[in-house]
Design an enzyme around this catalytic site. Structure first.
Site, short mmCIF file in Angstrom:
data_model
loop_
_atom_site.label_atom_id
_atom_site.label_comp_id
_atom_site.label_asym_id
_atom_site.label_seq_id
_atom_site.Cartn_x
_atom_site.Cartn_y
_atom_site.Cartn_z
N LYS A 32 1.00 -3.68 7.29
CA LYS A 32 1.89 -3.77 6.14
C LYS A 32 2.88 -2.61 6.11
O LYS A 32 4.09 -2.80 5.99
CB LYS A 32 1.01 -3.76 4.90
CG LYS A 32 1.69 -3.68 3.59
CD LYS A 32 0.66 -3.93 2.50
CE LYS A 32 -0.42 -2.84 2.47
NZ LYS A 32 0.04 -1.64 1.75
N THR A 33 2.35 -1.42 6.22
CA THR A 33 3.21 -0.25 6.17
C THR A 33 4.14 -0.22 7.37
O THR A 33 5.30 0.19 7.28
CB THR A 33 2.36 1.03 6.17
OG1 THR A 33 1.26 0.84 5.30
CG2 THR A 33 3.17 2.22 5.73
N ASP A 224 6.26 -1.44 -1.95
CA ASP A 224 4.96 -1.50 -1.29
C ASP A 224 3.90 -1.81 -2.34
O ASP A 224 4.10 -1.53 -3.52
CB ASP A 224 4.70 -0.13 -0.64
CG ASP A 224 3.54 -0.19 0.33
OD1 ASP A 224 3.09 -1.31 0.66
OD2 ASP A 224 3.10 0.89 0.77
N GLU A 225 2.77 -2.34 -1.93
CA GLU A 225 1.65 -2.60 -2.85
C GLU A 225 2.12 -3.37 -4.08
O GLU A 225 1.78 -3.02 -5.22
CB GLU A 225 1.00 -1.28 -3.30
CG GLU A 225 0.62 -0.33 -2.19
CD GLU A 225 -0.69 -0.71 -1.50
OE1 GLU A 225 -1.17 -1.84 -1.71
OE2 GLU A 225 -1.19 0.12 -0.73
N GLN A 255 -6.00 -7.57 -2.56
CA GLN A 255 -6.28 -6.16 -2.78
C GLN A 255 -5.76 -5.67 -4.12
O GLN A 255 -5.51 -4.47 -4.29
CB GLN A 255 -5.68 -5.33 -1.64
CG GLN A 255 -6.31 -5.62 -0.30
CD GLN A 255 -5.79 -4.71 0.78
OE1 GLN A 255 -5.98 -3.51 0.74
NE2 GLN A 255 -5.11 -5.28 1.76
N ARG A 612 -11.68 -1.03 4.76
CA ARG A 612 -11.27 0.31 5.20
C ARG A 612 -11.89 0.65 6.55
O ARG A 612 -11.45 1.54 7.24
CB ARG A 612 -11.69 1.41 4.20
CG ARG A 612 -11.12 1.32 2.80
CD ARG A 612 -9.66 1.14 2.78
NE ARG A 612 -9.33 -0.25 2.66
CZ ARG A 612 -8.13 -0.76 2.94
NH1 ARG A 612 -7.16 0.02 3.34
NH2 ARG A 612 -7.90 -2.05 2.83
#
Length: 760
Positions: A32-33, A224-225, A255, A612
């Site tokens: 994603k990043t 983002d997010e 998430q 994670r």
DNA sequence: TGTCTCATTTTTTTT
DNA sequence: AAATGAGACA
């Protein structure tokens, strides 16, 4: 554009699509990043000037890291002009520039949680409301929720949905509290965190020419997010991006874990309604974790009803199954995790840096911390008390705040008597009353008490004036000095430094050390800013610091450490080895979720935790756990059943019911009374509290006495227990016994007692 | 005004 | 277990 080759097909599609709004649904670990970073780099190579790109992130750390990655792609001299930061910091930046449009000055203070709380308490008192009903936490939660939904005090008063809940909670005056809260903030030239967002929307809504200016500035807006944005943030994005709507939002509905903070998953689900013609991209390949981990996480999340369907998959090795272990007690859980970590480090050559322990609540870190220390495992804890929350640091900063903003009443009240100046609560109550009556800042009242508050004794008035003069002196100096010089001056002349230096106890030495650390931090700040050719005043420093969180603290040293943090703060991070502890009912999921929606959020939270892990994931639970000073018996988390068994390896379940340590207290040879089966573990531990009820000890003697982790012959500190009191702790059916005798000294401070561990 | 003692409460997560 | 708050007292 060589770097576009480093992306997979769907990533590349998302990066190079540029014809309108786009929503990227990015599964955990799907890069994603990376997409966001490359997209920005891509825009830059397409000739979009960096100063016209706005990227909004969730944490300062995420912004910093993304900026670093872009710098590596396009170079420092381009990347530095990007607008990149959290919603809050970007909004603060805009609001400082446009402060007068919303009725503030550019030096407005940002109130932190403590300031807000103290302000609410005062308001509840001033409005003569019952503080048992109007609890500060509750009131603030209501206000924050309203602000997250862009509902101001006026709209709140008219809002039936809020009113309904308020009636249920008997908060009939909630709307007036909200209104008064905002009035006081404004009077103090201060905003809270939510105001930063709220006023930005107001600013853009009400000032067409300002709005046009920012719309022309930001050609592209990236978020983002996105699953963790609230309605007000949605409005900000919308307002800034119009009319071209070059918006790119990236997120993962699976998430979404911040609804308690007003985040609404609707923003993602309805994105295509708000931005017509928006294109949807899905990233489903996970590059982070082994197949077992990804599959286990999938099997869990698919138990949720509300979600955008996607099938995240991994093409890495199958990997180990998740390791599940049950323990009888929380102590056992902690010590076993510690031993396993030591094993991973020594036998499997795992770097400590590669290991993380995640938990649901911050309180769980305590046990773990103790066990790590016992085994000499270096660790780093995120959350809890950060550097800037320490008392002496907050005091120092309050001086800076007050010098910069004389209306900042919260800062004033914090330091008016630090160090002691003989200005007590009674006097301050009068000052507060006068300030409220006259509608002026408290500092003004203190400058001329004879004008505003004549009822204060002359001697006290002089004390007030002395303080006020000192502050105005600081305010003057502030103009001429850089942040470091100024901080030094304030710490010395306010007496804060001298106060700490005089205290030779261990805490005093710590305080002094912290203040010095603050100073050297400020010196560093000044040097950095000088190099960049930027402002070096203390106000900038204070403004920056008030937006920092503990997540943002320097990674300090070069020592390799394991990481301990809540699942929430682990979002966006990854570790080769992850331990998820405390997987029990009434802990994870939290006992507070009532609705099915909240339960689904907890499930997503565990999904975040599991994803994670790159290679190994350990899950643990315990059947007994200390909570609020009591033992709780608990069952394994329901979520463990949601994970497909084929991906889990159960190592062991808790052994048969442990024989708990029982404790009895005997006062003056009175009869022994057995206390709740409390203490746990093979390490004899004692906790006694409020023994009055059970022992009939004299009222003076029995408050909370805690003795922990004993070894034979240990000396222990504890509070006075009462003359001749004997506390016995024994293990049922066994003969281990500890006996403590308390002597009667101990006037104010702690009494030293001697613990005897004996076998009888 | 400041310090000490005792009692009660605590809902979890954070920018 | 820890923090907060109220009340007593010097």
């Amino acid at each position: 554009m060589q770097f576009i080759d480093e992306l997979n097909e769907s990533q590349r599609a998302a990066v190079s699509y540029n014809d309108g709004p786009l929503l990227v649904i990015a599964g955990a670990g799907s890069g994603k990043t990376r997409v966001l970073t490359y997209k920005i780099a891509y825009l830059l190579t397409q000739g979009i000037p960096a100063g016209h790109i706005l990227a909004l992130t969730f944490t300062n750390k995420a912004a910093r890291e993304m900026k670093q990655r872009i710098t590596r792609l396009v170079g420092e001299d381009v990347a530095r002009y990007l607008w990149m930061g959290t919603f809050h910091s970007i909004c603060a930046r805009i609001l400082r520039a446009e402060a007068e449009h919303v009725g503030f000055t550019k030096d407005f203070t940002i109130y932190d949680a403590a300031d807000q709380k103290s302000l609410v308490k005062k308001i509840v008192k001033d409005l003569q409301l019952d503080d048992k009903i109007y609890k500060s936490g509750m009131v603030l939660a209501r206000i924050s929720s309203a602000k997250a939904n862009f509902i101001d005090a006026e709209a709140y008063a008219r809002n039936e949905a809020y009113a309904k809940i308020d009636r249920l909670e008997r908060l009939y005056k909630m709307a007036s509290v909200y209104a008064e809260y905002n009035r006081r903030l404004r009077a103090a030239n201060a905003m809270d965190f939510d105001d930063l967002l709220m006023y930005t929307v107001l600013l853009l809504n009400n000032n067409p020419e300002v709005r046009a200016r920012y719309q022309q500035r930001f050609w592209h807006v990236l978020v983002d997010e996105y699953q963790d944005t609230n309605h007000t943030q949605y409005l900000i994005v919308k307002l800034l991006a119009e009319p071209q709507n070059h918006v790119c939002v990236v997120g993962d509905d699976a998430q979404s874990i911040y609804s308690f903070r007003g985040a609404t998953i609707e923003n993602i689900l309805t994105f295509q309604n708000g931005y017509t013609g928006a294109k949807l991209f899905k990233l489903e390949r996970n590059y982070r974790s082994t197949q077992n981990i990804v599959n286990a996480a999938n099997s869990l999340i698919h138990k949720n009803k509300g979600q955008i369907y996607k099938q995240v998959y991994s093409e890495k090795e199958v990997g180990e199954r998740l390791h599940l272990t049950g323990y009888s007690t929380d102590r056992e859980e902690s010590s076993s995790v510690a031993r396993q970590i030591l094993g991973l480090h020594r036998l499997n050559k795992r770097d400590y840096e590669q290991i993380a322990i995640l938990y649901r609540t911050n309180a769980q870190s305590r046990n773990l911390e103790e066990e790590m220390r016992k085994l000499g495992i270096p660790y780093r804890i995120y959350g809890g008390m950060s550097f800037y929350q320490r008392k002496e640091i907050k005091d120092a900063i309050a001086y800076f705040r007050l010098a910069a903003n004389g209306s900042d009443d919260e800062a004033l009240e914090r330091i008016v008597n630090v160090p002691k100046r003989g200005i007590g609560a009674t006097t301050m109550a009068r000052v507060h009353e006068a300030a409220l009556r006259e509608g002026v800042p408290m500092l003004r009242v203190m400058q001329s008490p004879e004008v505003y508050a004549a009822e204060i004794a002359a001697a006290t008035q002089r004390k007030l004036q002395a303080f006020a003069e000192k502050i105005s002196l600081f305010a003057e100096q502030m103009q001429q000095l850089d942040a470091f010089e100024f901080a030094q001056l304030v710490l010395n002349q306010s007496g804060v430094m001298a106060d700490a230096a005089m205290d030779t106890t261990a805490e005093g030495v710590d305080r002094k050390g912290n203040l010095e650390e603050l100073l050297s931090g400020i010196r560093q700040y000044v040097e950095d800013r000088k190099q960049q050719g930027e402002e070096t005043s203390i106000t900038d420093f204070v403004h920056e610091v008030s937006l920092l969180t503990d997540q943002d603290e320097n990674p300090d040293d070069s020592v390799s450490r394991i990481t301990m943090m809540t699942v929430h703060s682990a979002k966006g991070l990854e570790f080769p080895v992850v331990f998820i502890v405390g997987l029990e009912e009434n802990l994870f999921p939290s006992p507070f979720c009532q609705s099915e929606q909240e339960m689904e959020e907890e499930r997503r939270l565990l999904y975040v935790a599991i994803t994670r892990a790159e290679q190994e994931c350990y899950l643990t639970y315990a059947s007994q756990r200390w909570k609020n000073g009591q033992v709780n018996f608990s069952n394994p988390s329901r979520f463990l059943k949601d994970i497909d068994r084929q991906y889990i390896q159960q190592l062991s379940a808790p052994s048969a019911e442990p024989s708990p340590w029982r404790m009895s207290a005997v006062s003056n040879q009175q009869s022994a009374i057995s206390y709740q089966p409390s203490v746990i573990s093979n390490q004899p531990t004692v906790a006694t509290r409020n023994l009055k009820a059970t022992t009939g000890l004299k009222p003076k003697a029995e408050q909370q006495t805690i003795v922990s982790n004993w070894n034979k012959g240990d000396r222990i500190d504890h509070k006075v227990f009462g003359k001749g009191t004997v506390v016995r702790v024994y293990r049922e059916n066994e003969n281990d016994k500890i006996e403590i005798e308390f002597d009667e000294k101990g006037t104010k401070t702690l009494l030293l007692a001697y613990a005897k561990l004996q076998r009888i």
